[in-house]
Motif scaffolding. Structure first.
Motif, PDB file in Angstrom:
ATOM      1  N   UNK A 231      52.405  -5.271  28.699  1.00 10.64           N
ATOM      2  CA  UNK A 231      51.046  -5.257  29.132  1.00 10.64           C
ATOM      3  C   UNK A 231      50.551  -5.640  28.067  1.00 10.64           C
ATOM      4  N   UNK A 232      49.864  -6.478  28.228  1.00 13.09           N
ATOM      5  CA  UNK A 232      48.659  -7.213  26.772  1.00 13.09           C
ATOM      6  C   UNK A 232      47.359  -7.334  27.238  1.00 13.09           C
ATOM      7  N   UNK A 233      46.225  -7.361  26.317  1.00 10.95           N
ATOM      8  CA  UNK A 233      45.480  -6.939  26.632  1.00 10.95           C
ATOM      9  C   UNK A 233      44.770  -8.763  26.457  1.00 10.95           C
ATOM     10  N   UNK A 234      43.537  -8.679  27.534  1.00  7.67           N
ATOM     11  CA  UNK A 234      42.925 -10.195  28.015  1.00  7.67           C
ATOM     12  C   UNK A 234      41.355 -10.373  27.596  1.00  7.67           C
ATOM     13  N   UNK A 235      41.503 -11.321  26.883  1.00 10.61           N
ATOM     14  CA  UNK A 235      40.083 -12.046  26.400  1.00 10.61           C
ATOM     15  C   UNK A 235      39.022 -11.587  27.756  1.00 10.61           C
TER      16      UNK A 235
ATOM     17  N   UNK B   7      48.187   1.487  30.144  1.00  9.48           N
ATOM     18  CA  UNK B   7      46.786   2.409  29.020  1.00  9.48           C
ATOM     19  C   UNK B   7      47.175   2.179  27.395  1.00  9.48           C
ATOM     20  N   UNK B   8      48.345   2.552  26.993  1.00  7.35           N
ATOM     21  CA  UNK B   8      48.790   1.894  25.670  1.00  7.35           C
ATOM     22  C   UNK B   8      48.558   0.740  24.893  1.00  7.35           C
ATOM     23  N   UNK B   9      48.743  -0.688  25.849  1.00  4.57           N
ATOM     24  CA  UNK B   9      47.925  -1.805  25.430  1.00  4.57           C
ATOM     25  C   UNK B   9      46.348  -1.590  25.381  1.00  4.57           C
ATOM     26  N   UNK B  10      46.165  -0.784  26.351  1.00  6.54           N
ATOM     27  CA  UNK B  10      44.262  -0.776  26.179  1.00  6.54           C
ATOM     28  C   UNK B  10      44.127  -0.070  24.800  1.00  6.54           C
ATOM     29  N   UNK B  11      44.795   1.635  24.641  1.00  2.00           N
ATOM     30  CA  UNK B  11      44.016   2.432  23.149  1.00  2.00           C
ATOM     31  C   UNK B  11      44.726   1.703  21.799  1.00  2.00           C
ATOM     32  N   UNK B  12      46.035   0.557  21.906  1.00  2.00           N
ATOM     33  CA  UNK B  12      47.140   0.322  20.547  1.00  2.00           C
ATOM     34  C   UNK B  12      45.561  -1.359  20.189  1.00  2.00           C
ATOM     35  N   UNK B  13      45.459  -2.226  21.918  1.00  3.82           N
ATOM     36  CA  UNK B  13      44.854  -3.580  20.846  1.00  3.82           C
ATOM     37  C   UNK B  13      46.282  -4.406  21.096  1.00  3.82           C
ATOM     38  N   UNK B  14      46.472  -3.692  20.996  1.00  2.00           N
ATOM     39  CA  UNK B  14      48.210  -4.346  21.028  1.00  2.00           C
ATOM     40  C   UNK B  14      49.142  -4.921  22.176  1.00  2.00           C
ATOM     41  N   UNK B  15      50.259  -5.374  22.623  1.00  2.00           N
ATOM     42  CA  UNK B  15      51.450  -5.403  23.589  1.00  2.00           C
ATOM     43  C   UNK B  15      52.272  -4.449  23.173  1.00  2.00           C
ATOM     44  N   UNK B  16      52.311  -4.145  24.674  1.00  2.00           N
ATOM     45  CA  UNK B  16      53.495  -3.087  24.367  1.00  2.00           C
ATOM     46  C   UNK B  16      53.955  -2.981  25.782  1.00  2.00           C
ATOM     47  N   UNK B  17      55.385  -2.921  25.161  1.00  2.00           N
ATOM     48  CA  UNK B  17      56.374  -2.599  26.256  1.00  2.00           C
ATOM     49  C   UNK B  17      56.493  -1.391  25.988  1.00  2.00           C
ATOM     50  N   UNK B  18      57.460  -1.496  27.642  1.00  2.00           N
ATOM     51  CA  UNK B  18      57.690   0.088  27.682  1.00  2.00           C
ATOM     52  C   UNK B  18      59.049   0.291  28.663  1.00  2.00           C
ATOM     53  N   UNK B  19      60.031   0.895  28.643  1.00  2.00           N
ATOM     54  CA  UNK B  19      61.301   0.814  29.058  1.00  2.00           C
ATOM     55  C   UNK B  19      61.503   2.945  28.730  1.00  2.00           C
ATOM     56  N   UNK B  20      60.944   2.784  30.775  1.00  2.00           N
ATOM     57  CA  UNK B  20      61.194   4.450  31.370  1.00  2.00           C
ATOM     58  C   UNK B  20      61.933   4.219  31.707  1.00  2.00           C
ATOM     59  N   UNK B  21      63.184   5.278  31.187  1.00  2.00           N
ATOM     60  CA  UNK B  21      64.425   5.794  32.516  1.00  2.00           C
ATOM     61  C   UNK B  21      64.865   7.514  32.967  1.00  2.00           C
ATOM     62  N   UNK B  22      63.103   7.048  33.148  1.00  2.00           N
ATOM     63  CA  UNK B  22      63.161   8.800  33.370  1.00  2.00           C
ATOM     64  C   UNK B  22      63.167   8.758  35.387  1.00  2.00           C
ATOM     65  N   UNK B  23      62.930  10.105  35.703  1.00  2.00           N
ATOM     66  CA  UNK B  23      62.761   9.712  37.195  1.00  2.00           C
ATOM     67  C   UNK B  23      61.184  10.508  37.028  1.00  2.00           C
ATOM     68  N   UNK B  24      60.345   9.404  38.344  1.00  2.00           N
ATOM     69  CA  UNK B  24      59.157   9.585  37.742  1.00  2.00           C
ATOM     70  C   UNK B  24      58.728  10.820  39.046  1.00  2.00           C
ATOM     71  N   UNK B  25      58.638  11.981  38.411  1.00  2.00           N
ATOM     72  CA  UNK B  25      58.365  13.204  39.644  1.00  2.00           C
ATOM     73  C   UNK B  25      57.326  13.193  38.983  1.00  2.00           C
ATOM     74  N   UNK B  26      56.374  14.640  39.494  1.00  2.00           N
ATOM     75  CA  UNK B  26      54.905  15.049  39.624  1.00  2.00           C
ATOM     76  C   UNK B  26      55.293  16.487  38.310  1.00  2.00           C
ATOM     77  N   UNK B  27      56.509  17.037  37.930  1.00  2.00           N
ATOM     78  CA  UNK B  27      56.540  17.449  36.875  1.00  2.00           C
ATOM     79  C   UNK B  27      56.874  17.061  35.593  1.00  2.00           C
ATOM     80  N   UNK B  28      57.366  16.109  35.134  1.00  2.00           N
ATOM     81  CA  UNK B  28      58.333  15.068  34.365  1.00  2.00           C
ATOM     82  C   UNK B  28      57.499  14.084  33.757  1.00  2.00           C
ATOM     83  N   UNK B  29      56.666  13.387  34.448  1.00  2.00           N
ATOM     84  CA  UNK B  29      55.581  12.380  34.270  1.00  2.00           C
ATOM     85  C   UNK B  29      54.936  12.393  33.829  1.00  2.00           C
ATOM     86  N   UNK B  30      53.967  13.538  34.015  1.00  2.00           N
ATOM     87  CA  UNK B  30      52.426  13.978  33.411  1.00  2.00           C
ATOM     88  C   UNK B  30      53.051  14.701  31.674  1.00  2.00           C
TER      89      UNK B  30
END
Length: 139
Positions: free
Chosen positions: A67-71, A96-119
């Motif tokens: 993700x990256x911010x857009x003008x 969310x990170x791109x908006x906070x850090x104001x730069x392009x962000x690449x994310x590789x998420x390699x875990x189960x996306x369940x309600x316990x782990x993700x939060x």
């Protein structure tokens, strides 16, 4: 470390290779969530950040979003580079990170996306960004 020049031969004469210090910085941290070791690796580059999130027992690289911010819009632009189109976890974190850090962000998420782990993963990530903003390029 002093810069090093190495002369090399070419068909037209000689040239030299100049070694420079890398602009990449690596930052690692980990936590345990529901008895699962979770590792984070941040690669800070000049104008972007790469974040890998995965299991300490089964490290994989099967997903990548950016993700990256857009003008033109308040919301970052985002796209999936690798992985399943049905799982939006890496894209949501990248936005969310791109908006906070104001730069392009690449994310590789390699875990189960369940309600316990993700939060818990997102909470630990936010703690680290707050505690060490320089590791993410926000200072």
């Amino acid at each position: 470390m002093e810069e090093e020049r190495v002369p090399i031969s070419t068909s037209n004469g000689t040239a030299s290779i100049e070694y420079t210090k890398s602009n990449f910085e690596v930052h690692n941290f980990a936590t345990e969530i529901a008895e699962t070791p979770v590792h984070f690796q941040v690669l800070k580059m000049d104008n972007s950040v790469f974040l890998w999130i995965g299991s300490g027992t089964d490290p994989t690289f099967s997903d990548l979003g950016m993700a990256l911010n857009s003008s033109c819009d308040r919301l970052p632009l985002f796209t999936r580079l690798m992985g399943s189109n049905t799982d939006m976890t890496s894209l949501n974190i990248a936005c969310r990170l791109s908006k906070k850090l104001e730069r392009a962000v690449y994310v590789s998420y390699n875990l189960p996306s369940d309600r316990l782990i993700l939060p818990a993963v997102e909470k630990r990530l936010q703690e680290e960004v707050t505690a060490h903003p320089e590791k993410f390029g926000s200072i």
